[in-house]
Design an enzyme around this catalytic site. Structure first.
Site, PDB file in Angstrom:
ATOM      1  N   SER A 131      36.683  41.235  37.075  1.00 20.71           N
ATOM      2  CA  SER A 131      37.563  40.796  38.163  1.00 20.71           C
ATOM      3  C   SER A 131      38.613  41.870  38.331  1.00 20.71           C
ATOM      4  CB  SER A 131      38.240  39.470  37.805  1.00 20.71           C
ATOM      5  OG  SER A 131      39.360  39.248  38.640  1.00 20.71           O
ATOM      6  N   TYR A 144      42.978  34.573  31.679  1.00 23.55           N
ATOM      7  CA  TYR A 144      41.819  34.954  32.499  1.00 23.55           C
ATOM      8  C   TYR A 144      41.761  36.479  32.642  1.00 23.55           C
ATOM      9  CZ  TYR A 144      38.680  35.224  36.560  1.00 23.55           C
ATOM     10  OH  TYR A 144      37.649  35.538  37.417  1.00 23.55           O
TER      11      TYR A 144
HETATM   12  P1  NAP Z   1      32.221  29.097  40.646  1.00 20.28           P
HETATM   13  O1  NAP Z   1      31.995  28.944  42.102  1.00 20.28           O
HETATM   14  O2  NAP Z   1      33.231  28.243  39.960  1.00 20.28           O
HETATM   15  O3  NAP Z   1      30.804  28.936  39.911  1.00 20.28           O
HETATM   16  C1  NAP Z   1      30.744  29.065  38.522  1.00 20.28           C
HETATM   17  C2  NAP Z   1      29.301  29.136  38.093  1.00 20.28           C
HETATM   18  O4  NAP Z   1      29.274  29.340  36.670  1.00 20.28           O
HETATM   19  C3  NAP Z   1      28.544  27.836  38.354  1.00 20.28           C
HETATM   20  O5  NAP Z   1      27.208  28.180  38.667  1.00 20.28           O
HETATM   21  C4  NAP Z   1      28.612  27.107  37.010  1.00 20.28           C
HETATM   22  O6  NAP Z   1      27.518  26.244  36.773  1.00 20.28           O
HETATM   23  C5  NAP Z   1      28.549  28.296  36.051  1.00 20.28           C
HETATM   24  N1  NAP Z   1      29.125  28.028  34.733  1.00 20.28           N
HETATM   25  C6  NAP Z   1      30.405  27.733  34.422  1.00 20.28           C
HETATM   26  N2  NAP Z   1      30.553  27.588  33.092  1.00 20.28           N
HETATM   27  C7  NAP Z   1      29.322  27.805  32.562  1.00 20.28           C
HETATM   28  C8  NAP Z   1      28.814  27.775  31.241  1.00 20.28           C
HETATM   29  N3  NAP Z   1      29.612  27.510  30.188  1.00 20.28           N
HETATM   30  N4  NAP Z   1      27.499  28.018  31.046  1.00 20.28           N
HETATM   31  C9  NAP Z   1      26.679  28.290  32.101  1.00 20.28           C
HETATM   32  N5  NAP Z   1      27.102  28.325  33.376  1.00 20.28           N
HETATM   33  C10 NAP Z   1      28.410  28.078  33.597  1.00 20.28           C
HETATM   34  O7  NAP Z   1      32.647  30.602  40.278  1.00 20.28           O
HETATM   35  P2  NAP Z   1      32.559  31.955  41.150  1.00 20.28           P
HETATM   36  O8  NAP Z   1      33.812  32.070  41.909  1.00 20.28           O
HETATM   37  O9  NAP Z   1      31.255  32.051  41.828  1.00 20.28           O
HETATM   38  O10 NAP Z   1      32.657  33.035  39.970  1.00 20.28           O
HETATM   39  C11 NAP Z   1      31.512  33.652  39.394  1.00 20.28           C
HETATM   40  C12 NAP Z   1      31.986  34.775  38.492  1.00 20.28           C
HETATM   41  O11 NAP Z   1      32.754  35.721  39.253  1.00 20.28           O
HETATM   42  C13 NAP Z   1      32.894  34.334  37.348  1.00 20.28           C
HETATM   43  O12 NAP Z   1      32.628  35.100  36.196  1.00 20.28           O
HETATM   44  C14 NAP Z   1      34.280  34.631  37.875  1.00 20.28           C
HETATM   45  O13 NAP Z   1      35.217  34.813  36.842  1.00 20.28           O
HETATM   46  C15 NAP Z   1      34.028  35.911  38.650  1.00 20.28           C
HETATM   47  N6  NAP Z   1      35.009  36.212  39.681  1.00 20.28           N
HETATM   48  C16 NAP Z   1      35.277  35.308  40.668  1.00 20.28           C
HETATM   49  C17 NAP Z   1      36.236  35.636  41.628  1.00 20.28           C
HETATM   50  C18 NAP Z   1      36.598  34.693  42.751  1.00 20.28           C
HETATM   51  O14 NAP Z   1      37.610  34.961  43.447  1.00 20.28           O
HETATM   52  N7  NAP Z   1      35.861  33.632  42.991  1.00 20.28           N
HETATM   53  C19 NAP Z   1      36.912  36.865  41.565  1.00 20.28           C
HETATM   54  C20 NAP Z   1      36.607  37.750  40.544  1.00 20.28           C
HETATM   55  C21 NAP Z   1      35.648  37.412  39.601  1.00 20.28           C
HETATM   56  P3  NAP Z   1      27.505  24.705  37.341  1.00 20.28           P
HETATM   57  O15 NAP Z   1      27.305  24.825  38.840  1.00 20.28           O
HETATM   58  O16 NAP Z   1      26.316  24.070  36.687  1.00 20.28           O
HETATM   59  O17 NAP Z   1      28.812  24.098  36.978  1.00 20.28           O
END
Ligand code: NAP
Length: 236
Positions: A131, A144
């Site tokens: 991130s 985080y």
């Molecule tokens: P999200 O919409 O909250 O989705 C999270 C995903 O991770 C879901 O598929 C969830 O599965 C899965 N998950 C959570 N905990 C888990 C575990 N313990 N074991 C297996 N699967 C798990 O998140 P996102 O925004 O797409 O983020 C994805 C990645 O990008 C993360 O690493 C996040 O830190 C990173 N990121 C996000 C942003 C942002 O602004 N959104 C920015 C920078 C980096 P379920 O659907 O089954 O719950």
């Protein structure tokens, strides 16, 4: 090597978009999830892979997942969680430990489980979700930010370890992306975050997915140990 990938946390958000972007480029994509089986199965039905339930914070569950999927040519360590932003002094031990176990431990456990199959074939790729907060830090986001800084260091070190085996390891560092993780950021805060980027907008899951899919192409074969910003020009 066959174009078979695993995306952890592929049921929603960036992971789901990544699975679909890879499938559009001919990959068969297995979809890991934690809770949302229906969503994971719907994505896997479009990507030709299987939906596999496993908590990436659980070593046994990750080992079982690796048995189910078999070896993959591409591992996308995407599963991650965030804490509700707040003062560091209010963060509990449980919240801190879970954050580390999922965001850093999950990447470690999945890499450990899938690297042997890549080394055996002298080919493969790992792409980790860092991130921009792992680079610049975020106020009231110290835990985080720390996990994402760890993702970056892990990526660079592992790239050095695995390069001689023909395996590439890279990270992407998204800015704010419109997913469930950021849904609670609304109104003025959201508008301010959009305005702080050169592109004057919040990112989409597809913005991240397309870069990951591009990194997975063989034409990027000399790119390893890199952290690619996908932040609309937030950090320049
Ligand atoms: P999200 O919409 O909250 O989705 C999270 C995903 O991770 C879901 O598929 C969830 O599965 C899965 N998950 C959570 N905990 C888990 C575990 N313990 N074991 C297996 N699967 C798990 O998140 P996102 O925004 O797409 O983020 C994805 C990645 O990008 C993360 O690493 C996040 O830190 C990173 N990121 C996000 C942003 C942002 O602004 N959104 C920015 C920078 C980096 P379920 O659907 O089954 O719950």
């Amino acid at each position: 090597m066959e174009k078979i990938a695993l995306v952890t946390g592929g049921s929603r958000g960036i992971g789901a978009a990544t699975a679909l972007a890879l499938a559009a480029r001919g990959w068969t994509v297995h979809v890991n999830y934690l809770k949302f089986r229906d969503k994971a199965e719907a994505i896997a039905a479009k990507t030709g892979g299987v939906a596999v339930q496993a908590d990436v914070a659980d070593s046994d569950a990750v080992a079982r997942m690796a048995e189910i999927t078999g070896p993959v040519a591409l591992l996308v360590n995407n599963a991650g969680i965030a804490l509700r932003g707040g003062l560091l002094t209010d963060v509990t031990d449980d919240a801190w430990n879970r954050l580390l176990d999922v965001n850093v431990g999950g990447m470690f456990r999945c890499s450990r489980a899938y690297i042997p199959g890549m080394v055996h074939r002298k080919a493969g790729q790992i792409i980790n979700l860092a991130s921009i907060l792992g680079v610049m830090g975020g106020s009231c986001e110290a835990p985080y930010s720390a996990t994402k800084g760890a993702v970056i260091a892990f990526t660079k070190a592992l790239a050095k370890e695995l390069g001689p085996s023909g395996i590439r390891v890279n990270a992407v560092a998204p800015g704010m992306i419109d997913t469930d993780m950021t849904a609670a950021i609304t109104g003025e805060d959201r508008a301010d975050l959009a305005e702080s980027t050169a592109m004057c907008r919040i990112g989409t899951p597809e913005d991240v997915a397309e870069m990951i899919a591009l990194l997975a192409e063989p034409g990027t074969g000399f790119v390893t140990g890199q952290v690619i910003g996908i932040d609309g020009g937030l950090v320049l």
